[in-house]
Design an enzyme around this catalytic site. Structure first.
Site, PDB file in Angstrom:
ATOM      1  N   THR A  68       0.831  -1.215   0.000  1.00 28.77           N
ATOM      2  CA  THR A  68       0.000   0.000   0.000  1.00 28.77           C
ATOM      3  C   THR A  68       0.864   1.262   0.000  1.00 28.77           C
ATOM      4  OG1 THR A  68      -0.293   0.076   2.417  1.00 28.77           O
ATOM      5  CG2 THR A  68      -1.930  -1.167   1.156  1.00 28.77           C
TER       6      THR A  68
ATOM      7  N   ILE B 212      17.063  -8.139   5.342  1.00 29.10           N
ATOM      8  CA  ILE B 212      18.116  -7.232   5.826  1.00 29.10           C
ATOM      9  C   ILE B 212      19.207  -7.154   4.748  1.00 29.10           C
ATOM     10  CG2 ILE B 212      19.810  -6.800   7.664  1.00 29.10           C
ATOM     11  CD1 ILE B 212      16.977  -6.860   8.786  1.00 29.10           C
TER      12      ILE B 212
ATOM     13  N   ASN C 158      14.033   3.895   4.322  1.00 29.97           N
ATOM     14  CA  ASN C 158      13.079   2.881   4.767  1.00 29.97           C
ATOM     15  C   ASN C 158      11.973   3.554   5.572  1.00 29.97           C
ATOM     16  OD1 ASN C 158      12.114   0.179   5.454  1.00 29.97           O
ATOM     17  ND2 ASN C 158      12.944   0.548   7.500  1.00 29.97           N
TER      18      ASN C 158
ATOM     19  N   HIS D 159       9.432   2.813   8.737  1.00 29.32           N
ATOM     20  CA  HIS D 159       9.284   1.898   9.873  1.00 29.32           C
ATOM     21  C   HIS D 159       8.055   2.296  10.689  1.00 29.32           C
ATOM     22  CE1 HIS D 159      10.774  -1.057  12.742  1.00 29.32           C
ATOM     23  NE2 HIS D 159      10.288  -0.244  13.664  1.00 29.32           N
TER      24      HIS D 159
HETATM   25  C1  GRF Z   1       4.473  -0.635   6.692  1.00 29.66           C
HETATM   26  O1  GRF Z   1       3.775  -0.543   7.898  1.00 29.66           O
HETATM   27  C2  GRF Z   1       5.908  -0.235   6.884  1.00 29.66           C
HETATM   28  O2  GRF Z   1       6.129   0.626   7.946  1.00 29.66           O
HETATM   29  C3  GRF Z   1       6.588  -1.531   7.182  1.00 29.66           C
HETATM   30  O3  GRF Z   1       5.903  -2.497   6.436  1.00 29.66           O
HETATM   31  C4  GRF Z   1       4.576  -2.063   6.212  1.00 29.66           C
HETATM   32  C5  GRF Z   1       4.318  -2.195   4.740  1.00 29.66           C
HETATM   33  O4  GRF Z   1       2.971  -2.039   4.429  1.00 29.66           O
HETATM   34  N1  GRF Z   1       8.002  -1.428   6.895  1.00 29.66           N
HETATM   35  P1  GRF Z   1       2.504  -1.995   2.913  1.00 29.66           P
HETATM   36  O5  GRF Z   1       3.013  -3.275   2.244  1.00 29.66           O
HETATM   37  O6  GRF Z   1       3.093  -0.786   2.294  1.00 29.66           O
HETATM   38  O7  GRF Z   1       1.015  -1.961   2.968  1.00 29.66           O
END
Ligand code: GRF
Length: 187
Positions: free
Chosen positions: A13, A86, A101, A103
């Protein structure tokens, strides 16, 4: 024109959000040249729906080397959008300052090995934190330890659930991720 590569592992998403923002020219002068996944996942379909080039490379021996060979010369930014492998210290060094990234917590809280997806949100709820949020940061060899580019938080409600928390975090992510990309690419 700035050239972006997005790395994904899941539903994508955040990838969709970045695609939409670029198509809407809210980020102008940038294009997603390639989306790479470390497994079959819906994010790849999202990319294909927008005629973006894709590649899937399986985890395992020499992953980061194989990935490095796929990154087109002249790539300005590598965006990890829900990417679960990683990256090797060598890869991080090779693309130093060019990998970011997102997070799903207020780093440095709830970062590091094993802190991903629902593990993060469950830990936040278990510890009865009053706030959570999302962070965009540079990727370095230390997991979730690179410099923070943007971070946004919100208050947890007393009846917060895993699902409601996840939804709130995603909402914040859709806000700060495009903003961080713009900032890093100085667009
Ligand atoms: C997000 O919550 C991001 O912070 C984490 O993985 C999730 C990915 O969600 N690293 P999506 O695949 O973009 O819906």
């Amino acid at each position: 024109m700035k050239s972006i590569v997005v790395l994904v592992s899941g539903g994508g998403t955040n990838l969709q959000r970045i695609i939409d923002v670029i198509e809407a020219k809210e980020i102008s002068n940038a294009l997603i040249q390639l989306v790479v996944a470390d497994r079959d996942c819906y994010a790849i379909e999202r990319a294909e729906n927008h005629n973006i080039q894709t590649a899937v490379i399986k985890r395992g021996r020499g992953f980061s080397d194989r990935l490095s060979k796929l990154i087109p010369p002249g790539t300005d930014l590598i965006v990890l959008a829900g990417f679960l492998t990683i990256l090797s210290p060598e890869f991080c060094q090779q693309f130093s300052g060019k990998i970011i990234n997102i997070h799903p917590s207020l780093l440095p809280k709830y970062g590091g090995n094993g802190m991903w997806g629902d593990f993060v949100h469950k830990a936040v709820l278990d510890n009865q934190e009053s706030r959570s949020g999302a962070t965009v940061h540079y990727v370095t060899a230390g997991v979730d330890q690179g410099d923070i580019i943007l971070q946004k938080g919100f208050d947890l409600s007393p009846d917060e659930t895993l699902d409601s928390l996840k939804e709130k975090v995603h909402k914040v992510e859709y806000e700060i991720f495009p903003e961080a990309i713009r900032k890093v690419l100085t667009l």
